[in-house]
Design a protein around this motif. Sequence first.
Motif, PDB file in Angstrom:
ATOM      1  N   LEU A   1       0.052  -3.449   4.313  1.00 33.20           N
ATOM      2  CA  LEU A   1       0.230  -2.089   4.819  1.00 33.20           C
ATOM      3  C   LEU A   1       1.436  -2.096   5.743  1.00 33.20           C
ATOM      4  O   LEU A   1       1.507  -2.933   6.648  1.00 33.20           O
ATOM      5  CB  LEU A   1      -0.979  -1.667   5.660  1.00 33.20           C
TER       6      LEU A   1
ATOM      7  N   ILE B   1      -7.352   1.228  -0.560  1.00 32.36           N
ATOM      8  CA  ILE B   1      -7.420  -0.147  -0.035  1.00 32.36           C
ATOM      9  C   ILE B   1      -8.628  -0.872  -0.640  1.00 32.36           C
ATOM     10  O   ILE B   1      -8.505  -2.005  -1.100  1.00 32.36           O
ATOM     11  CB  ILE B   1      -7.546  -0.130   1.515  1.00 32.36           C
TER      12      ILE B   1
ATOM     13  N   TYR C   1       5.289   7.355  -1.393  1.00 35.36           N
ATOM     14  CA  TYR C   1       4.158   7.937  -0.660  1.00 35.36           C
ATOM     15  C   TYR C   1       3.400   8.842  -1.604  1.00 35.36           C
ATOM     16  O   TYR C   1       3.921   9.238  -2.656  1.00 35.36           O
ATOM     17  CB  TYR C   1       4.670   8.834   0.500  1.00 35.36           C
TER      18      TYR C   1
ATOM     19  N   ILE D   1       2.719   0.098   8.358  1.00 37.18           N
ATOM     20  CA  ILE D   1       2.336   1.299   9.098  1.00 37.18           C
ATOM     21  C   ILE D   1       2.701   1.150  10.569  1.00 37.18           C
ATOM     22  O   ILE D   1       3.093   0.076  11.001  1.00 37.18           O
ATOM     23  CB  ILE D   1       0.821   1.601   8.953  1.00 37.18           C
TER      24      ILE D   1
ATOM     25  N   SER E   1       0.821  -1.207   0.000  1.00 35.01           N
ATOM     26  CA  SER E   1       0.000   0.000   0.000  1.00 35.01           C
ATOM     27  C   SER E   1       0.862   1.267   0.000  1.00 35.01           C
ATOM     28  O   SER E   1       1.909   1.313   0.648  1.00 35.01           O
ATOM     29  CB  SER E   1      -0.895  -0.019   1.240  1.00 35.01           C
TER      30      SER E   1
ATOM     31  N   THR F   1      -3.615   6.033   5.597  1.00 33.18           N
ATOM     32  CA  THR F   1      -3.969   5.104   4.522  1.00 33.18           C
ATOM     33  C   THR F   1      -5.355   5.468   4.011  1.00 33.18           C
ATOM     34  O   THR F   1      -6.301   5.516   4.788  1.00 33.18           O
ATOM     35  CB  THR F   1      -4.021   3.655   5.068  1.00 33.18           C
TER      36      THR F   1
ATOM     37  N   SER G   1       1.028   4.973   1.227  1.00 31.99           N
ATOM     38  CA  SER G   1       0.399   5.846   2.219  1.00 31.99           C
ATOM     39  C   SER G   1       0.488   7.303   1.810  1.00 31.99           C
ATOM     40  O   SER G   1       1.276   7.668   0.933  1.00 31.99           O
ATOM     41  CB  SER G   1       1.124   5.714   3.563  1.00 31.99           C
TER      42      SER G   1
END
Length: 183
Positions: A98, A86, A51, A100, A33, A81, A35
């Motif tokens: 993810l 997603i 990012y 994070i 993912s 996120t 972010s």
Amino acid sequence: MNKKLYVISGSSGVGKGTVLKGFMDRNPSFMLSISCTTRAPRPGEADGVNYFFLSKEEFQNCIDNDKFLEWAEFAGNRYGTKKKYINQCLADGKDIILEIDTKGALQVKKQMPEAVLIFIAPPSLEALEARLRGRHTEDEATIQKRLNEVKVELERAKSFDKTIINDDLERAIAELEAEIKNA
Ligand code: 5GP
């Protein structure tokens, strides 16, 4: 394997990024993912690749309009996120990872209980302390601050589905693979 969303967290300095890179190299069908963040790009980082780099105002706007699945403040910057990102990946049938922080991970679990939370931990606090001191780059106050942060993260990790100890890189990657494939 029917779970589709995996969340990887770990205190900085434990080689979380290296473990994850090892996993991604061997499992290219997984999506990592991307972010949003308010921090400035580091040299070599590109918008939409590492990012989505947002201004503070843009980020606040996303919060106000409930665009984030989760968001957190980390070291003075905000990270989040996007729900839409997603949901699109999941709708496309992609397995998504993810990477994070622990606060964000627990928020994801609340909203998506089927998410699998995996924490990458240092072999021991003593080992981490020795590594921080060995680098001779941080002063005592910074070392203590880092160690306290790690303790808070280890506490939060108790609510994770799995903790992987990064004492040996190859073993940690294999464990992550096994964990994700068996989830
Ligand atoms: P860095 O600035 O070094 O890229 O990332 C700092 C921290 O922010 C890392 O612990 C990383 O896992 C976390 N982080 C990155 N993206 C997100 C996100 O979307 N949400 C949350 N909660 N943390 C994130």
